[in-house]
Scaffold this motif. Sequence first.
Motif, PDB file in Angstrom:
ATOM      1  N   PRO A  51      40.443  43.642  25.242  1.00  9.55           N
ATOM      2  CA  PRO A  51      41.113  42.494  24.612  1.00  9.55           C
ATOM      3  C   PRO A  51      41.439  41.374  25.610  1.00  9.55           C
ATOM      4  N   GLN A  52      41.807  41.744  26.834  1.00  6.09           N
ATOM      5  CA  GLN A  52      42.077  40.726  27.857  1.00  6.09           C
ATOM      6  C   GLN A  52      40.799  39.966  28.208  1.00  6.09           C
ATOM      7  N   TYR A  53      39.692  40.676  28.287  1.00  3.16           N
ATOM      8  CA  TYR A  53      38.400  40.044  28.563  1.00  3.16           C
ATOM      9  C   TYR A  53      38.075  39.013  27.485  1.00  3.16           C
ATOM     10  N   LEU A  54      38.278  39.387  26.222  1.00  4.54           N
ATOM     11  CA  LEU A  54      38.000  38.453  25.127  1.00  4.54           C
ATOM     12  C   LEU A  54      38.878  37.210  25.228  1.00  4.54           C
ATOM     13  N   GLN A 112      44.493  29.532  39.127  1.00  2.00           N
ATOM     14  CA  GLN A 112      43.291  29.508  39.977  1.00  2.00           C
ATOM     15  C   GLN A 112      42.644  30.890  40.008  1.00  2.00           C
ATOM     16  N   ALA A 113      43.452  31.936  40.069  1.00  3.64           N
ATOM     17  CA  ALA A 113      42.903  33.296  40.065  1.00  3.64           C
ATOM     18  C   ALA A 113      42.149  33.569  38.757  1.00  3.64           C
ATOM     19  N   GLY A 114      42.671  33.072  37.645  1.00  6.15           N
ATOM     20  CA  GLY A 114      41.994  33.222  36.362  1.00  6.15           C
ATOM     21  C   GLY A 114      40.671  32.489  36.327  1.00  6.15           C
ATOM     22  N   ARG A 115      40.653  31.287  36.877  1.00  3.09           N
ATOM     23  CA  ARG A 115      39.397  30.525  36.949  1.00  3.09           C
ATOM     24  C   ARG A 115      38.402  31.216  37.886  1.00  3.09           C
ATOM     25  N   ASP A 116      38.889  31.730  38.998  1.00  6.93           N
ATOM     26  CA  ASP A 116      38.024  32.401  39.969  1.00  6.93           C
ATOM     27  C   ASP A 116      37.408  33.688  39.406  1.00  6.93           C
ATOM     28  N   LEU A 117      38.124  34.366  38.528  1.00  8.63           N
ATOM     29  CA  LEU A 117      37.640  35.620  37.957  1.00  8.63           C
ATOM     30  C   LEU A 117      36.375  35.410  37.126  1.00  8.63           C
ATOM     31  N   ARG A 118      36.183  34.212  36.637  1.00 11.64           N
ATOM     32  CA  ARG A 118      35.003  33.908  35.817  1.00 11.64           C
ATOM     33  C   ARG A 118      33.716  34.218  36.563  1.00 11.64           C
ATOM     34  N   ALA A 119      33.656  33.905  37.831  1.00  9.61           N
ATOM     35  CA  ALA A 119      32.440  34.162  38.621  1.00  9.61           C
ATOM     36  C   ALA A 119      32.099  35.649  38.633  1.00  9.61           C
TER      37      ALA A 119
END
Length: 158
Positions: A51-54, A112-119
């Motif tokens: 659910p967090q991934y979604l 920023q950590a949330g944006r970085d996790l996208r990679a």
Amino acid sequence: MTGPDATAPPAAGPRDPLLLDSQLCFKFYAASNLVNRLYAPVLSQLGLTYPQYLAMLVLWECDDQTVGALAARLYLDSGTITPLMKRLENAGLVKRMRDPADERRVRIRLTQAGRDLRAAARKVPGIMLAGQDEARVDALRETLGEMVDTLAAMQAAR
């Protein structure tokens, strides 16, 4: 009647609407459970639950959303989305804040950590679909999308 047959269901024909395998809802339920189990080990490497991934997928598409918009996109209610957002905030991936235009609304913004996790998350779809026929997956996605639209329309009509 006594013995082992006392609790056995009556003999069911192939068109019996009360057979478990006749239930469309069961097929969705089973598929959902299996998807969750298949994704779990891959997502655990990212520190996310399914659910967090979604939720992160939605935020990576469009950052800075209200909790209500996020819940609507994921077909969740506020009682489910709020604790989910709190856990993502505690993990340092999102920031929750009151909407300055309307204090009743809470906005969710990626850190920023949330944006970085996208990679790191970019590998997930490839891992999950490895070895699958792309055309078949696309057709299934289309069919399931139509089913979601139909179910959402049925719910809205009630």
